[in-house]
Every structure is written in structure tokens, then in C-alpha cells.
Design a protein around this motif. Structure first.
Motif, PDB file in Angstrom:
ATOM      1  N   PRO A 153      -3.360   5.843   1.154  1.00 49.29           N
ATOM      2  CA  PRO A 153      -2.212   5.428   1.968  1.00 49.29           C
ATOM      3  C   PRO A 153      -1.541   4.151   1.476  1.00 49.29           C
ATOM      4  CG  PRO A 153      -4.244   4.804   3.051  1.00 49.29           C
ATOM      5  CD  PRO A 153      -4.636   5.611   1.833  1.00 49.29           C
ATOM      6  N   TYR A 154      -0.262   4.048   1.796  1.00 49.29           N
ATOM      7  CA  TYR A 154       0.477   2.807   1.609  1.00 49.29           C
ATOM      8  C   TYR A 154       0.121   1.901   2.776  1.00 49.29           C
ATOM      9  CZ  TYR A 154       3.187   5.424  -1.756  1.00 49.29           C
ATOM     10  OH  TYR A 154       3.558   6.175  -2.828  1.00 49.29           O
ATOM     11  N   TRP A 155      -0.044   0.603   2.501  1.00 49.14           N
ATOM     12  CA  TRP A 155      -0.385  -0.314   3.578  1.00 49.14           C
ATOM     13  C   TRP A 155       0.698  -1.378   3.723  1.00 49.14           C
ATOM     14  CZ3 TRP A 155      -0.972  -5.498   2.653  1.00 49.14           C
ATOM     15  CH2 TRP A 155      -1.215  -5.887   1.341  1.00 49.14           C
ATOM     16  N   ASP A 156       0.788  -1.883   4.942  1.00 46.44           N
ATOM     17  CA  ASP A 156       1.728  -2.950   5.241  1.00 46.44           C
ATOM     18  C   ASP A 156       1.154  -3.756   6.392  1.00 46.44           C
ATOM     19  OD1 ASP A 156       3.982  -4.545   5.128  1.00 46.44           O
ATOM     20  OD2 ASP A 156       5.255  -3.152   6.225  1.00 46.44           O
ATOM     21  N   THR A 157       1.464  -5.029   6.446  1.00 46.94           N
ATOM     22  CA  THR A 157       1.037  -5.866   7.566  1.00 46.94           C
ATOM     23  C   THR A 157       2.263  -6.461   8.231  1.00 46.94           C
ATOM     24  OG1 THR A 157       0.788  -7.794   6.124  1.00 46.94           O
ATOM     25  CG2 THR A 157      -1.178  -6.483   6.538  1.00 46.94           C
ATOM     26  N   LYS A 158       2.188  -6.549   9.540  1.00 46.63           N
ATOM     27  CA  LYS A 158       3.225  -7.204  10.339  1.00 46.63           C
ATOM     28  C   LYS A 158       2.501  -7.988  11.415  1.00 46.63           C
ATOM     29  CE  LYS A 158       6.795  -3.950   9.360  1.00 46.63           C
ATOM     30  NZ  LYS A 158       7.450  -2.744   9.627  1.00 46.63           N
ATOM     31  N   GLY A 159       2.423  -9.305  11.228  1.00 44.93           N
ATOM     32  CA  GLY A 159       1.685 -10.132  12.175  1.00 44.93           C
ATOM     33  C   GLY A 159       0.208  -9.762  12.148  1.00 44.93           C
ATOM     34  N   ASP A 160      -0.327  -9.368  13.303  1.00 42.57           N
ATOM     35  CA  ASP A 160      -1.732  -8.975  13.409  1.00 42.57           C
ATOM     36  C   ASP A 160      -1.935  -7.479  13.225  1.00 42.57           C
ATOM     37  OD1 ASP A 160      -2.611 -11.541  13.826  1.00 42.57           O
ATOM     38  OD2 ASP A 160      -2.638 -11.382  16.015  1.00 42.57           O
ATOM     39  N   ASP A 161      -0.914  -6.765  12.807  1.00 42.48           N
ATOM     40  CA  ASP A 161      -1.001  -5.315  12.670  1.00 42.48           C
ATOM     41  C   ASP A 161      -1.189  -4.908  11.209  1.00 42.48           C
ATOM     42  OD1 ASP A 161      -0.550  -5.206  15.369  1.00 42.48           O
ATOM     43  OD2 ASP A 161       1.534  -4.564  15.200  1.00 42.48           O
ATOM     44  N   LEU A 162      -1.982  -3.871  11.001  1.00 46.69           N
ATOM     45  CA  LEU A 162      -2.158  -3.232   9.709  1.00 46.69           C
ATOM     46  C   LEU A 162      -1.700  -1.794   9.871  1.00 46.69           C
ATOM     47  CD1 LEU A 162      -3.305  -3.085   6.782  1.00 46.69           C
ATOM     48  CD2 LEU A 162      -5.492  -2.451   7.816  1.00 46.69           C
ATOM     49  N   ILE A 163      -0.753  -1.390   9.043  1.00 45.91           N
ATOM     50  CA  ILE A 163      -0.187  -0.047   9.142  1.00 45.91           C
ATOM     51  C   ILE A 163      -0.504   0.700   7.856  1.00 45.91           C
ATOM     52  CG2 ILE A 163       1.927   1.283   9.443  1.00 45.91           C
ATOM     53  CD1 ILE A 163       2.980  -1.436  10.778  1.00 45.91           C
ATOM     54  N   LEU A 164      -1.150   1.857   7.985  1.00 49.69           N
ATOM     55  CA  LEU A 164      -1.463   2.712   6.847  1.00 49.69           C
ATOM     56  C   LEU A 164      -0.628   3.975   6.957  1.00 49.69           C
ATOM     57  CD1 LEU A 164      -5.357   2.430   6.777  1.00 49.69           C
ATOM     58  CD2 LEU A 164      -3.689   1.063   5.529  1.00 49.69           C
ATOM     59  N   LYS A 165       0.203   4.228   5.954  1.00 51.94           N
ATOM     60  CA  LYS A 165       1.048   5.425   5.939  1.00 51.94           C
ATOM     61  C   LYS A 165       0.506   6.365   4.878  1.00 51.94           C
ATOM     62  CE  LYS A 165       5.140   2.986   7.429  1.00 51.94           C
ATOM     63  NZ  LYS A 165       6.480   2.545   7.097  1.00 51.94           N
ATOM     64  N   GLY A 166       0.116   7.559   5.306  1.00 49.29           N
ATOM     65  CA  GLY A 166      -0.473   8.538   4.406  1.00 49.29           C
ATOM     66  C   GLY A 166       0.487   9.012   3.344  1.00 49.29           C
ATOM     67  N   ALA A 167      -0.033   9.320   2.168  1.00 50.52           N
ATOM     68  CA  ALA A 167       0.802   9.802   1.069  1.00 50.52           C
ATOM     69  C   ALA A 167       1.413  11.165   1.390  1.00 50.52           C
ATOM     70  CB  ALA A 167      -0.019   9.875  -0.210  1.00 50.52           C
ATOM     71  N   GLN A 168       0.729  11.985   2.197  1.00 49.63           N
ATOM     72  CA  GLN A 168       1.272  13.290   2.588  1.00 49.63           C
ATOM     73  C   GLN A 168       1.767  13.282   4.038  1.00 49.63           C
ATOM     74  OE1 GLN A 168      -2.093  13.402   1.271  1.00 49.63           O
ATOM     75  NE2 GLN A 168      -1.379  13.787  -0.798  1.00 49.63           N
ATOM     76  N   GLY A 169       1.916  12.116   4.632  1.00 48.68           N
ATOM     77  CA  GLY A 169       2.371  12.006   6.014  1.00 48.68           C
ATOM     78  C   GLY A 169       1.264  11.465   6.898  1.00 48.68           C
ATOM     79  N   GLY A 170       1.632  11.066   8.076  1.00 48.52           N
ATOM     80  CA  GLY A 170       0.675  10.503   9.020  1.00 48.52           C
ATOM     81  C   GLY A 170       0.665   8.990   8.950  1.00 48.52           C
ATOM     82  N   VAL A 171       0.462   8.356  10.109  1.00 50.00           N
ATOM     83  CA  VAL A 171       0.463   6.904  10.193  1.00 50.00           C
ATOM     84  C   VAL A 171      -0.706   6.456  11.064  1.00 50.00           C
ATOM     85  CG1 VAL A 171       1.746   4.874  10.968  1.00 50.00           C
ATOM     86  CG2 VAL A 171       2.965   6.789   9.961  1.00 50.00           C
ATOM     87  N   LEU A 172      -1.463   5.483  10.565  1.00 47.19           N
ATOM     88  CA  LEU A 172      -2.506   4.824  11.335  1.00 47.19           C
ATOM     89  C   LEU A 172      -2.025   3.409  11.612  1.00 47.19           C
ATOM     90  CD1 LEU A 172      -5.714   5.822   9.327  1.00 47.19           C
ATOM     91  CD2 LEU A 172      -4.770   6.927  11.341  1.00 47.19           C
TER      92      LEU A 172
END
Length: 164
Positions: free
Chosen positions: A139-158
Motif C-alpha cells: 500500500p501507499y502510505w500517508d500521514t495527516k496529524g495523528d492519522d496513518l492512511i494506507l491505500k491499497g495498490a488494487q483499491g481499499g483504504v485502511l
């Protein structure tokens, strides 16, 4: 003496001929054609005035899952990755550990994570499948403040939030 000068002149000509076309080719490839502009992704450059922003991965912190594809998980699911790439977590039914390669914007599982053998029931099993589908896709990762966002390469978001 003439032979030495002739050999020296021949070698200098050979070096000049060998390096001449290479420099011209590299100069042409480095210079974009006239009228062509290089476009940079707008989202990356808005905040920093044209420069891409760099953010380090949040190592050695526990993150609790808040959403999988916009839905709240029925149990507390979490993840933690240390500075060496060793990760552990809880996927809803199973505790797991594994090793990830952390890139500037992407996580790559180095090996299949080790999990304990425990069965999930109906809806929780679906959440766990979605969790693993994103986590193992690189997954691609990104941070915003205290959040960690993982976006799947084939879709889906954690969507994780740092825990205290």
C-alpha cells in the motif's frame, strides 16, 4: 619520436571522437524539447510552494484502525512498525508479525507475515480479508496529524489513528 607523436595524436583523436557524440546525446536528452513543459503533481506541490514534501514514516508507534473502506471495524485492530521494518499487529482474529520495506510513500511486505491459527466468524472474517488485501498489496502510505492512511495498490483504504 615520430611514432610516439603519431600514437599520441591517434589516441587523442579516438578519445575526442568517443566522448564527442556521447556528450551531445546526453545534452539533447537532458534538455526538453521546445514548447514542452514538465507537469508536476499539483497535490504534492500546493503546500510547499512547488517542492515535493517529504515526511518520515511514523516508526515505533501504535496505530489503531478506525476505518476499513469507510466502515468501522467491529473489534480493535492495530499495527506497529519499528525503524528496522519489523511489524506486528492484530487483524481482528489473529495476532501477526512480519517485515516490511518502507519506501518514501509505499510499504512493501518483505515476507508473508506469521499469524496464529484462529478462525473468524462471518462479518469479522470479511473485515480481516479487507485488512490483509490492503496490507499485502504494497500500500501507499500517508500521514495527516495523528492519522496513518494506507491505500491499497488494487483499491481499499485502511485509516489508522495513533494510540496513546
Amino acid at each position: 619520436m615520430n611514432r610516439i607523436l603519431l600514437a599520441l595524436a591517434a589516441s587523442l583523436c579516438a578519445v575526442a571522437l568517443a566522448s564527442g557524440p556521447t556528450d551531445a546525446k546526453s545534452a539533447k536528452s537532458a534538455k526538453p524539447p521546445q514548447g514542452a513543459e514538465q507537469k508536476q503533481p499539483e497535490d504534492e506541490n500546493k503546500e510547499t510552494g512547488g517542492l515535493p514534501r517529504y515526511q518520515p514514516f511514523p516508526h515505533n508507534q501504535n496505530f489503531v484502525l478506525k476505518e476499513i473502506n469507510g466502515k468501522a471495524p467491529p473489534v480493535e485492530m492495530w499495527i506497529s512498525i519499528d525503524s528496522t521494518g519489523r511489524a506486528n499487529g492484530f487483524s481482528g482474529c489473529k495476532n501477526w508479525s512480519g517485515i516490511f520495506i518502507i519506501g518514501p510513500n509505499r510499504l512493501g511486505p518483505r515476507t508473508m507475515p506469521a499469524v496464529n491459527e484462529r478462525k473468524c466468524d462471518g462479518p469479522l472474517a470479511a473485515f480481516e480479508r479487507d485488512y490483509w488485501a490492503v496490507l499485502l498489496s504494497g500500500p501507499y502510505w500517508d500521514t495527516k496529524g495523528d492519522d496513518l492512511i494506507l491505500k491499497g495498490a488494487q483499491g481499499g483504504v485502511l485509516h489508522f489513528q495513533r494510540s496513546l
